[in-house]
Design a protein around this motif. Structure first.
Motif, PDB file in Angstrom:
ATOM      1  N   ASP A 197      15.685 -31.570 -14.483  1.00  0.00           N
ATOM      2  CA  ASP A 197      14.772 -31.169 -15.546  1.00  0.00           C
ATOM      3  C   ASP A 197      15.606 -30.685 -16.725  1.00  0.00           C
ATOM      4  N   GLY A 198      15.172 -31.041 -17.929  1.00  0.00           N
ATOM      5  CA  GLY A 198      15.981 -30.727 -19.098  1.00  0.00           C
ATOM      6  C   GLY A 198      16.054 -29.258 -19.462  1.00  0.00           C
ATOM      7  N   ILE A 199      15.027 -28.491 -19.098  1.00  0.00           N
ATOM      8  CA  ILE A 199      14.980 -27.116 -19.595  1.00  0.00           C
ATOM      9  C   ILE A 199      14.757 -26.061 -18.521  1.00  0.00           C
ATOM     10  N   SER A 200      14.247 -26.430 -17.358  1.00  0.00           N
ATOM     11  CA  SER A 200      13.800 -25.423 -16.393  1.00  0.00           C
ATOM     12  C   SER A 200      14.547 -25.506 -15.074  1.00  0.00           C
ATOM     13  N   ARG A 201      14.756 -24.355 -14.464  1.00  0.00           N
ATOM     14  CA  ARG A 201      15.175 -24.316 -13.068  1.00  0.00           C
ATOM     15  C   ARG A 201      14.079 -24.933 -12.206  1.00  0.00           C
ATOM     16  N   VAL A 202      14.451 -25.443 -11.046  1.00  0.00           N
ATOM     17  CA  VAL A 202      13.496 -26.081 -10.138  1.00  0.00           C
ATOM     18  C   VAL A 202      13.298 -25.147  -8.952  1.00  0.00           C
ATOM     19  N   LEU A 203      12.106 -24.568  -8.852  1.00  0.00           N
ATOM     20  CA  LEU A 203      11.856 -23.467  -7.923  1.00  0.00           C
ATOM     21  C   LEU A 203      11.470 -23.930  -6.523  1.00  0.00           C
ATOM     22  N   THR A 204      10.728 -25.035  -6.418  1.00  0.00           N
ATOM     23  CA  THR A 204      10.346 -25.564  -5.110  1.00  0.00           C
ATOM     24  C   THR A 204      10.354 -27.086  -5.159  1.00  0.00           C
ATOM     25  N   CYS A 205      10.501 -27.712  -3.994  1.00  0.00           N
ATOM     26  CA  CYS A 205      10.373 -29.167  -3.903  1.00  0.00           C
ATOM     27  C   CYS A 205       9.664 -29.507  -2.594  1.00  0.00           C
ATOM     28  N   GLN A 206       8.722 -30.433  -2.682  1.00  0.00           N
ATOM     29  CA  GLN A 206       7.922 -30.829  -1.526  1.00  0.00           C
ATOM     30  C   GLN A 206       7.692 -32.334  -1.552  1.00  0.00           C
ATOM     31  N   LEU A 212       6.987 -40.853  -0.935  1.00  0.00           N
ATOM     32  CA  LEU A 212       7.169 -41.496  -2.239  1.00  0.00           C
ATOM     33  C   LEU A 212       7.273 -40.484  -3.374  1.00  0.00           C
ATOM     34  N   LEU A 213       6.563 -39.370  -3.253  1.00  0.00           N
ATOM     35  CA  LEU A 213       6.513 -38.384  -4.334  1.00  0.00           C
ATOM     36  C   LEU A 213       7.204 -37.088  -3.930  1.00  0.00           C
ATOM     37  N   ILE A 214       7.804 -36.428  -4.916  1.00  0.00           N
ATOM     38  CA  ILE A 214       8.344 -35.082  -4.742  1.00  0.00           C
ATOM     39  C   ILE A 214       7.715 -34.192  -5.806  1.00  0.00           C
ATOM     40  N   ALA A 215       7.025 -33.144  -5.351  1.00  0.00           N
ATOM     41  CA  ALA A 215       6.436 -32.173  -6.270  1.00  0.00           C
ATOM     42  C   ALA A 215       7.414 -31.023  -6.447  1.00  0.00           C
ATOM     43  N   ALA A 216       7.622 -30.613  -7.689  1.00  0.00           N
ATOM     44  CA  ALA A 216       8.576 -29.549  -7.986  1.00  0.00           C
ATOM     45  C   ALA A 216       7.951 -28.548  -8.947  1.00  0.00           C
ATOM     46  N   VAL A 217       7.979 -27.275  -8.568  1.00  0.00           N
ATOM     47  CA  VAL A 217       7.483 -26.202  -9.427  1.00  0.00           C
ATOM     48  C   VAL A 217       8.583 -25.820 -10.413  1.00  0.00           C
ATOM     49  N   LEU A 218       8.215 -25.755 -11.699  1.00  0.00           N
ATOM     50  CA  LEU A 218       9.147 -25.401 -12.768  1.00  0.00           C
ATOM     51  C   LEU A 218       8.665 -24.135 -13.469  1.00  0.00           C
ATOM     52  N   ASP A 219       9.536 -23.560 -14.295  1.00  0.00           N
ATOM     53  CA  ASP A 219       9.111 -22.442 -15.144  1.00  0.00           C
ATOM     54  C   ASP A 219       8.041 -22.920 -16.125  1.00  0.00           C
ATOM     55  N   GLY A 220       7.189 -21.995 -16.566  1.00  0.00           N
ATOM     56  CA  GLY A 220       6.209 -22.320 -17.594  1.00  0.00           C
ATOM     57  C   GLY A 220       4.919 -22.905 -17.079  1.00  0.00           C
ATOM     58  N   GLN A 221       4.516 -22.494 -15.874  1.00  0.00           N
ATOM     59  CA  GLN A 221       3.238 -22.928 -15.301  1.00  0.00           C
ATOM     60  C   GLN A 221       3.117 -24.438 -15.166  1.00  0.00           C
ATOM     61  N   ARG A 222       4.222 -25.090 -14.768  1.00  0.00           N
ATOM     62  CA  ARG A 222       4.220 -26.542 -14.675  1.00  0.00           C
ATOM     63  C   ARG A 222       4.675 -27.000 -13.290  1.00  0.00           C
ATOM     64  N   VAL A 223       4.113 -28.130 -12.871  1.00  0.00           N
ATOM     65  CA  VAL A 223       4.627 -28.857 -11.714  1.00  0.00           C
ATOM     66  C   VAL A 223       4.911 -30.284 -12.168  1.00  0.00           C
ATOM     67  N   GLU A 238      -0.269 -29.242 -15.382  1.00  0.00           N
ATOM     68  CA  GLU A 238      -0.088 -28.070 -16.237  1.00  0.00           C
ATOM     69  C   GLU A 238      -1.383 -27.728 -16.955  1.00  0.00           C
ATOM     70  N   GLY A 239      -1.387 -26.553 -17.586  1.00  0.00           N
ATOM     71  CA  GLY A 239      -2.462 -26.182 -18.494  1.00  0.00           C
ATOM     72  C   GLY A 239      -3.615 -25.427 -17.879  1.00  0.00           C
ATOM     73  N   HIS A 240      -3.502 -25.007 -16.622  1.00  0.00           N
ATOM     74  CA  HIS A 240      -4.644 -24.335 -15.996  1.00  0.00           C
ATOM     75  C   HIS A 240      -4.273 -22.975 -15.410  1.00  0.00           C
ATOM     76  N   HIS A 241      -3.116 -22.839 -14.779  1.00  0.00           N
ATOM     77  CA  HIS A 241      -2.650 -21.516 -14.382  1.00  0.00           C
ATOM     78  C   HIS A 241      -2.189 -20.759 -15.625  1.00  0.00           C
ATOM     79  N   THR A 242      -2.432 -19.446 -15.646  1.00  0.00           N
ATOM     80  CA  THR A 242      -2.086 -18.635 -16.814  1.00  0.00           C
ATOM     81  C   THR A 242      -0.875 -17.737 -16.585  1.00  0.00           C
ATOM     82  N   GLN A 243      -0.341 -17.765 -15.371  1.00  0.00           N
ATOM     83  CA  GLN A 243       0.897 -17.072 -15.040  1.00  0.00           C
ATOM     84  C   GLN A 243       1.789 -18.072 -14.281  1.00  0.00           C
ATOM     85  N   PRO A 244       3.050 -17.727 -14.052  1.00  0.00           N
ATOM     86  CA  PRO A 244       3.936 -18.685 -13.373  1.00  0.00           C
ATOM     87  C   PRO A 244       3.377 -19.199 -12.058  1.00  0.00           C
TER      88      PRO A 244
END
Length: 314
Positions: A197-206, A212-223, A238-244
């Protein structure tokens, strides 16, 4: 909309999800930090910030055993594929292998030079597991008769947050503060893929259930959702959680992803739909949602929180 290059044959089961809190488990006396179901659907294990592990009988919803194996926070829990053993990791740098039903210690080891942040059993091998650590390394472990042997994997340049095995039993993924997901051949320990990721640490991966897919939680309320073959981003939630966003877990259907957040809510998303809104989004707890886990049949979602409670949702 269906994502280009992603099969939609795995239909999400979330339409039957009613968001009903069917049970609340209240025995912990500190923040709940990790959760895992046994594959035989009989047990749920939870770990807390004070070092306590509780193994719950899912039929009676009562503790089967209460265990203190760590000095300080329990950071990871994982049942062996046959449900006979439970693995735990802690900030005390130790991994403990115990009987899944009684909590009796089978083996233990000082696993890393820094706090261990996560642990995970291989989905098909009762003798293989992995650990992640603040010492910037990944541990790939073999359980022998009298000891646990670790192969150290060193390619991250900062704290490693999480590890997970692919369902096809070939790949181990790790994610870190260095903004990368690394894919390792679990046999050779060699790197076979890198995602950044260009800007964020990668907090989780599943991994999704089809791998086929890997979901990764990033900073800024994004997956971000990566295609594990092309190693490209194919979706963003993105765009629905209001905290990390703190945690995520794939359902067995391979499409539905649960997220938990500091805004005290959890959400369910169809990751096979491009840029989706949540299928379901609701307040879950009175404090940060720290962990989420689906039951093996996908019918129950467990959430754990800093409010010391576990909720089971159906």
């Amino acid at each position: 909309a269906v994502l280009m290059g992603v099969s939609a044959s795995n239909e999400t089961e979330s339409a039957s999800f009613e968001g009903k809190c069917s049970s609340t488990l209240t025995e912990h006396k500190d923040a709940v930090r990790c959760l895992t179901f046994s594959s035989d659907k009989k047990l749920l294990a939870s770990g807390s910030a004070d070092g306590e592990i509780i193994v719950w009988n899912l039929k009676s919803l009562k503790p089967r055993c209460r265990i203190h194996k760590h000095d300080g926070e329990v950071t990871g829990l994982s049942f062996s594929p046959d449900s006979s053993m439970l693995l735990s990791s802690g900030r005390d740098k130790r991994v403990v292998l115990m009987d899944g039903k009684t909590g009796e210690t089978l083996q233990k080891a000082r696993g890393h030079d820094g706090p261990i942040t996560h642990c995970a059993f291989s989905p098909d091998d009762n003798r293989l597991f992995a650990t992640a650590s603040e010492d910037k390394t990944v541990g790939l472990w073999q359980i022998r008769e009298e000891r646990m042997e670790k192969k150290e994997l060193r390619r991250h340049s900062d704290v490693v947050f999480q590890v997970c095995f692919s369902p096809d039993r070939v790949i181990l993924a790790s994610c870190a503060n260095d903004r990368r997901i690394l894919l390792w051949n679990r046999t050779s320990g060699k790197i076979v893929g890198k995602m950044r990721d260009g800007i964020s640490r990668v907090l989780t991966c599943q991994f999704s259930s089809d791998g086929l897919l890997i979901a990764a939680v990033l900073d800024g309320q994004r997956v971000r959702i990566w295609n594990s073959v092309t190693m490209t981003v194919v979706n963003v939630l993105e765009g629905h959680h209001t905290q990390p966003i703190v945690c995520c877990a794939y359902a067995p259907d391979g499409a539905t992803l649960a997220t938990g957040s500091g805004d005290r809510t959890y959400a369910l998303w169809n990751t096979r739909e491009a840029n989706p809104a949540p299928l379901y989004h609701s307040k879950a707890h009175d404090s940060w949602v720290q962990c989420v886990a689906f039951s093996p049949d996908g019918r129950t979602l467990a959430t754990g929180s800093d409010d010391q409670q576990i909720h089971l949702w159906t």
